[in-house]
Design an enzyme around this catalytic site. Structure first.
Site, PDB file in Angstrom:
ATOM      1  N   LYS A  50      51.891  76.823  61.698  1.00 61.16           N
ATOM      2  CA  LYS A  50      53.154  77.730  61.739  1.00 61.16           C
ATOM      3  C   LYS A  50      53.161  78.946  61.231  1.00 61.16           C
ATOM      4  O   LYS A  50      53.525  79.903  62.198  1.00 61.16           O
ATOM      5  CB  LYS A  50      53.942  76.950  60.513  1.00 61.16           C
ATOM      6  CG  LYS A  50      55.136  76.059  60.045  1.00 61.16           C
ATOM      7  CD  LYS A  50      55.668  74.937  59.221  1.00 61.16           C
ATOM      8  CE  LYS A  50      55.930  73.884  59.559  1.00 61.16           C
ATOM      9  NZ  LYS A  50      56.401  73.297  57.928  1.00 61.16           N
ATOM     10  N   GLN A  92      54.946  73.033  51.452  1.00 61.95           N
ATOM     11  CA  GLN A  92      54.727  71.930  52.721  1.00 61.95           C
ATOM     12  C   GLN A  92      54.636  70.544  51.512  1.00 61.95           C
ATOM     13  O   GLN A  92      54.127  70.184  50.373  1.00 61.95           O
ATOM     14  CB  GLN A  92      53.454  72.362  52.808  1.00 61.95           C
ATOM     15  CG  GLN A  92      52.942  73.221  54.247  1.00 61.95           C
ATOM     16  CD  GLN A  92      54.058  72.273  55.293  1.00 61.95           C
ATOM     17  OE1 GLN A  92      54.958  72.861  55.882  1.00 61.95           O
ATOM     18  NE2 GLN A  92      53.821  71.504  55.762  1.00 61.95           N
ATOM     19  N   ASP A 115      63.521  75.508  54.698  1.00 59.99           N
ATOM     20  CA  ASP A 115      62.820  74.778  54.477  1.00 59.99           C
ATOM     21  C   ASP A 115      63.986  73.341  54.767  1.00 59.99           C
ATOM     22  O   ASP A 115      64.631  72.276  54.924  1.00 59.99           O
ATOM     23  CB  ASP A 115      61.792  73.398  54.211  1.00 59.99           C
ATOM     24  CG  ASP A 115      61.072  73.179  55.595  1.00 59.99           C
ATOM     25  OD1 ASP A 115      61.045  73.142  56.384  1.00 59.99           O
ATOM     26  OD2 ASP A 115      59.876  72.279  54.763  1.00 59.99           O
TER      27      ASP A 115
HETATM   28  N1  GUN Z   1      55.039  68.512  55.589  1.00 59.83           N
HETATM   29  C1  GUN Z   1      54.374  68.267  57.386  1.00 59.83           C
HETATM   30  N2  GUN Z   1      54.949  68.761  57.979  1.00 59.83           N
HETATM   31  C2  GUN Z   1      56.344  69.858  56.677  1.00 59.83           C
HETATM   32  C3  GUN Z   1      57.786  70.380  56.871  1.00 59.83           C
HETATM   33  O1  GUN Z   1      58.042  70.571  58.164  1.00 59.83           O
HETATM   34  N3  GUN Z   1      58.010  70.527  55.631  1.00 59.83           N
HETATM   35  C4  GUN Z   1      57.890  70.581  54.451  1.00 59.83           C
HETATM   36  N4  GUN Z   1      58.327  70.911  53.174  1.00 59.83           N
HETATM   37  N5  GUN Z   1      56.075  70.103  54.608  1.00 59.83           N
HETATM   38  C5  GUN Z   1      55.934  69.779  55.736  1.00 59.83           C
END
Ligand code: GUN
Length: 277
Positions: A50, A92, A115
């Protein structure tokens, strides 16, 4: 590339090109804060991607790493502070076991929740308002739409019951008039369900879990599983065995992952523009 393969990298580039162009017109770049607690390997890989992809197209991406022993109170206080100084905040998952993720997600400002996992935005999904869609489900829907896969009236089977994938994806598919089955680790006779799927989404995290006898001929298979197997990133499907029975299939790597990252950045730009306008 075989013509039944849905190319996640190409779709991701399409999304990122548009986002990049729009970011280049802004005086101040959008700022995304990613909160990472502990040391989950898969989540760490995504966090770094990211940052890399975001910076390539003009975002400021800050990763805030916290020790796995951080208290819930401290973490919530930091998330609140980040919401005040960022355009998008993303926590995350998974979080360490002693932290109640619901309490943390509750404290992400809905207008910064790129998200889409705060209760407010998840509630909006139920109302059919997808202005802050969870990134992986949105990525999967984008991939299906761009591949001209109709959802209305289809039998969709999702092998994943999590907040990141299965639960919001089921609501978003239902918003599009598909018929949904969610399977979990207690599901009896999973093949009974998968054999009936027009569209099968798997997010199990076990390489080789999806085998040919589980599938109906012509199924669209979306592989949202990811783990490292014998030093290689793998999805859930035994790709070589199943690819010919599928009318469309996503590879791993190069499938759902890159489109999810592009979707987070698109969500961040949208959050920025919504607040400025
Ligand atoms: N952990 C692994 N992939 C993701 C994601 O796309 N979003 C979040 N919040 N946690 C993750």
């Amino acid at each position: 590339m075989d013509d039944n393969i849905i190319d996640g990298r190409a779709i991701s580039e399409e999304i990122l090109d548009i986002v990049k162009r729009r970011v280049s017109e802004l005086k101040i770049p959008p700022k995304l804060s990613v909160v990472f607690c502990g040391n989950d390997q898969g989540s760490d890989i995504y966090t770094k991607i990211k940052k890399r992809e975001g910076e390539k197209i003009g975002f400021q991406v800050d990763i805030h790493r916290f020790d796995e022993k951080i208290t819930q109170k401290e973490l919530i206080s930091d998330v609140k502070k980040l919401c005040n100084i960022s355009d998008g905040v993303l926590v995350q998952l998974p979080l360490p076991n002693h932290i109640d993720k619901r309490e943390v997600l509750k404290n992400i400002s809905p207008e910064k929740d790129v998200d889409g996992l705060s209760p407010f935005n998840l509630g909006n999904l139920f109302l059919g308002d997808e202005s802050f869609p969870p990134a992986t489900p949105k990525a999967i829907i984008t991939m299906l739409e761009k591949s001209n896969v109709e959802l209305a009236g289809k039998n969709v089977v999702i092998i994943n019951n999590s907040l990141l994938i299965g639960k919001p994806l089921a609501i978003m598919m239902s918003n599009r008039k598909a018929t949904i089955t969610i399977c979990n680790s207690n599901t009896q006779d999973i093949i009974e369900h998968t054999k009936n799927a027009d569209i099968l989404i798997s997010g199990v995290g076990k390489p080789g879990f999806i085998r040919k006898p589980m599938l109906k001929k012509g199924v669209v298979l979306i592989d949202a599983g990811i783990c490292k197997f014998k030093g290689k990133v793998s999805g859930d499907a035994d790709f070589e065995e199943v690819k010919d029975i599928c009318s469309k299939i996503t590879p791993v790597p190069g499938g759902v992952g890159p489109v999810t990252v592009a979707t987070v950045l698109e969500n961040t730009l949208n959050a920025y523009l919504r607040r400025k306008n």
